[in-house]
Enzyme design. Sequence first.
Site, short mmCIF file in Angstrom:
data_model
loop_
_atom_site.label_atom_id
_atom_site.label_comp_id
_atom_site.label_asym_id
_atom_site.label_seq_id
_atom_site.Cartn_x
_atom_site.Cartn_y
_atom_site.Cartn_z
N LYS A 155 0.85 -1.21 0.00
CA LYS A 155 0.00 0.00 0.00
C LYS A 155 0.88 1.25 0.00
CE LYS A 155 -1.85 1.55 4.00
NZ LYS A 155 -1.56 2.95 4.34
N ASN A 156 1.88 1.26 0.88
CA ASN A 156 2.65 2.49 1.08
C ASN A 156 3.71 2.72 0.02
OD1 ASN A 156 1.01 3.00 3.19
ND2 ASN A 156 2.48 2.48 4.78
N ARG A 171 -5.01 10.76 4.11
CA ARG A 171 -3.96 11.78 4.22
C ARG A 171 -2.92 11.62 3.13
NH1 ARG A 171 -3.48 13.59 8.46
NH2 ARG A 171 -1.26 14.01 8.30
N CYS A 227 -5.91 13.01 12.74
CA CYS A 227 -5.98 11.57 12.42
C CYS A 227 -6.03 10.84 13.75
CB CYS A 227 -4.73 11.23 11.61
SG CYS A 227 -4.40 9.48 11.52
N ARG A 241 -0.09 14.54 13.02
CA ARG A 241 0.46 14.28 11.67
C ARG A 241 0.45 15.53 10.79
NH1 ARG A 241 -1.80 8.65 9.47
NH2 ARG A 241 0.09 8.79 8.19
N PRO A 242 1.12 16.60 11.21
CA PRO A 242 1.18 17.81 10.37
C PRO A 242 1.99 17.55 9.09
CG PRO A 242 2.71 17.98 12.20
CD PRO A 242 1.93 16.72 12.43
N ILE A 243 1.95 18.52 8.18
CA ILE A 243 2.78 18.38 6.95
C ILE A 243 3.74 19.56 6.82
CG2 ILE A 243 1.09 16.97 5.70
CD1 ILE A 243 0.33 19.55 4.13
N ASP A 244 4.11 20.13 7.96
CA ASP A 244 5.02 21.29 7.94
C ASP A 244 6.34 20.99 7.23
OD1 ASP A 244 5.24 19.60 10.38
OD2 ASP A 244 7.02 20.84 10.72
N GLN A 245 6.84 19.78 7.38
CA GLN A 245 8.12 19.43 6.74
C GLN A 245 7.97 19.34 5.22
OE1 GLN A 245 11.14 19.03 8.61
NE2 GLN A 245 9.76 20.05 10.06
N ASP A 301 4.18 0.63 12.26
CA ASP A 301 3.00 -0.03 11.67
C ASP A 301 2.85 -1.48 12.09
OD1 ASP A 301 3.13 1.72 8.46
OD2 ASP A 301 2.53 2.33 10.46
N ILE A 306 6.94 7.12 17.36
CA ILE A 306 6.66 7.84 16.12
C ILE A 306 5.37 8.65 16.21
CG2 ILE A 306 6.29 7.62 13.62
CD1 ILE A 306 9.11 6.80 14.54
N ARG A 360 -8.76 -0.51 4.38
CA ARG A 360 -7.89 0.52 3.81
C ARG A 360 -6.53 -0.07 3.44
NH1 ARG A 360 -7.70 6.14 6.79
NH2 ARG A 360 -6.31 6.31 5.03
C1 EPZ Z 1 3.87 7.00 6.47
O1 EPZ Z 1 3.02 8.01 6.98
C2 EPZ Z 1 2.99 5.78 6.30
N1 EPZ Z 1 1.93 6.06 5.33
C3 EPZ Z 1 2.39 5.38 7.65
O2 EPZ Z 1 1.65 4.18 7.46
C4 EPZ Z 1 3.54 5.09 8.62
O3 EPZ Z 1 3.00 4.79 9.90
C5 EPZ Z 1 4.44 6.33 8.73
O4 EPZ Z 1 4.91 6.70 7.41
C6 EPZ Z 1 5.65 6.10 9.61
O5 EPZ Z 1 6.37 5.01 9.14
C7 EPZ Z 1 2.24 6.09 4.01
O6 EPZ Z 1 3.37 5.87 3.61
C8 EPZ Z 1 1.11 6.38 3.08
P1 EPZ Z 1 5.60 10.41 8.67
P2 EPZ Z 1 3.54 9.54 7.03
O7 EPZ Z 1 5.50 11.66 7.89
O8 EPZ Z 1 4.50 9.79 5.95
C9 EPZ Z 1 5.71 13.69 12.06
C10 EPZ Z 1 -0.15 2.72 7.73
O9 EPZ Z 1 -0.58 2.16 8.74
N2 EPZ Z 1 5.68 14.66 10.95
O10 EPZ Z 1 6.78 9.52 8.47
O11 EPZ Z 1 2.34 10.41 7.14
C11 EPZ Z 1 4.40 12.91 12.16
O12 EPZ Z 1 3.47 13.63 12.93
C12 EPZ Z 1 0.24 4.17 7.77
O13 EPZ Z 1 0.05 2.15 6.61
C13 EPZ Z 1 5.79 16.03 11.24
O14 EPZ Z 1 5.87 16.43 12.40
O15 EPZ Z 1 4.31 9.54 8.42
C14 EPZ Z 1 4.83 11.62 12.83
O16 EPZ Z 1 4.87 11.82 14.22
C15 EPZ Z 1 -0.08 4.80 9.11
N3 EPZ Z 1 5.76 16.92 10.21
C16 EPZ Z 1 6.26 11.41 12.31
O17 EPZ Z 1 6.69 12.68 11.79
C17 EPZ Z 1 5.66 16.53 8.90
O18 EPZ Z 1 5.66 17.39 8.00
C18 EPZ Z 1 6.37 10.39 11.18
O19 EPZ Z 1 5.41 10.77 10.21
C19 EPZ Z 1 5.57 15.14 8.63
C20 EPZ Z 1 5.59 14.23 9.67
#
Ligand code: EPZ
Length: 421
Positions: free
Chosen positions: A22-23, A96, A120, A125-129, A308, A330, A400
Amino acid sequence: MDAIVVKGNGPLKGETHASGAKNAALPILAASILAEGQHTFRNVPDLADVATMLKLLRTMGLEAERRTGKRSHECTLEWKGVVHPEAPYDLVKTMRASVLVLGPLLARHGRARVSMPGGCAIGARPIDQHLKGLKALGADIELTEGYVEARAKRLKGGTVSFDVITVTGTENIMMAAVLAKGRTLIENAAREPEVEELARVLNKMGARISGAGSDVITIDGVDTLKPVDHAIIADRIEAGTLLVASAITAGDVLVKNAVPEHLEPVLQKLREVGCQIAVEAGGIRLKGPERVLAADIKTKEHPGFPTDMQAQLMALLSSAKGTSVITENIFENRFMHVAELRRMGADISVEGPTAVVRGVSKLSGAQVMATDLRASASLVLAGLHAEGKTTIARVYHLDRGYERLERKLSALGANIRRIKG
Ligand code: EPZ
């Protein structure tokens, strides 16, 4: 809303397989925006999130999308240039990962209007980065009425140093940088296998990316990319979940297509709790002990223990000999499955990011509710082990990310069925 009913039915035995990841599929489908012409993707998992991504791409102008039958899991996508570069709130709020269209839209069409993802279940899970990275590549970013309005005549290469390791953030910036002018460096990049897979696909399309899978990725921008024909890697989290199903029932199951290198920390932990694991016949075989031993888990970005798989291991450790300490590093709210496991007799106490799991000899079936994707998988696993009947409500969460999980488990001898609701 459908429910799943499962009854403990002894050891699972036999052979199953992991579907496409999926990912990996979600960013790869978004990457199709980067090139006109017909893309062919194989081993595309038949999941609700994939359907949502395809629906989003169609609203943006995807001309053709054909799945040649569920068995082959093949998907052809064709873009003919006209694109409506917008990801609306009603789609982003359901998934998302829709934000993954941001980078490719900016790279290919110079503009994008993408809804900010809301909250969520598992965390803010912000997207600031993501936005920090796009700005570093020269994009103008405005936040208006809950939408990200992004514009860039042509992105230019730059250095993006993430404050937080982010999987989709790394993927978004990689997809933005492939058509930028000049070189981009991504520092503190995510190292997940799905990030490497996306880089593989982008390079097949003509991009020039090196270092994917390490924490520094270099991208030299090119002017155009071409469509691609690609078979997507297997889903390591589904594979890990199926292996835990064998472990929790003292079973003997071979999961085909599972890639050991993608699951190393999970395999090590399963060995630590007493499982026998063999790499064979194009997959991984796991024989579970009568009762697993306790073990401590700390989730970490890849190559650490994947968040996960945390809920699934908690289900397994709920009936272990001894006490396990699970630390979720995480996401700030990824223990929603604890209350439901407690309803099944698990003895778990939570203090901030740490859950203390005191193993009980047997769980008991109960009515429980799925709250998020991996939590729902953990409840199915607990139900396989528990005495009596477990009914899991709101299994749309499960759909999902798992392709007909109940059928795969039933084929291994589980007493499990879906009730259409
Ligand atoms: C990906 O989500 C996966 N989804 C998630 O899988 C997985 O749990 C996660 O990576 C961690 O491995 C997909 O790939 C579609 P992150 P993602 O950005 O990219 C913080 C599942 O069950 N963060 O790596 O959204 C965030 O809040 C799903 O299949 C910021 O602060 O996760 C989190 O605490 C769930 N600012 C940490 O980083 C940002 O701009 C990791 O998030 C981005 C993230």
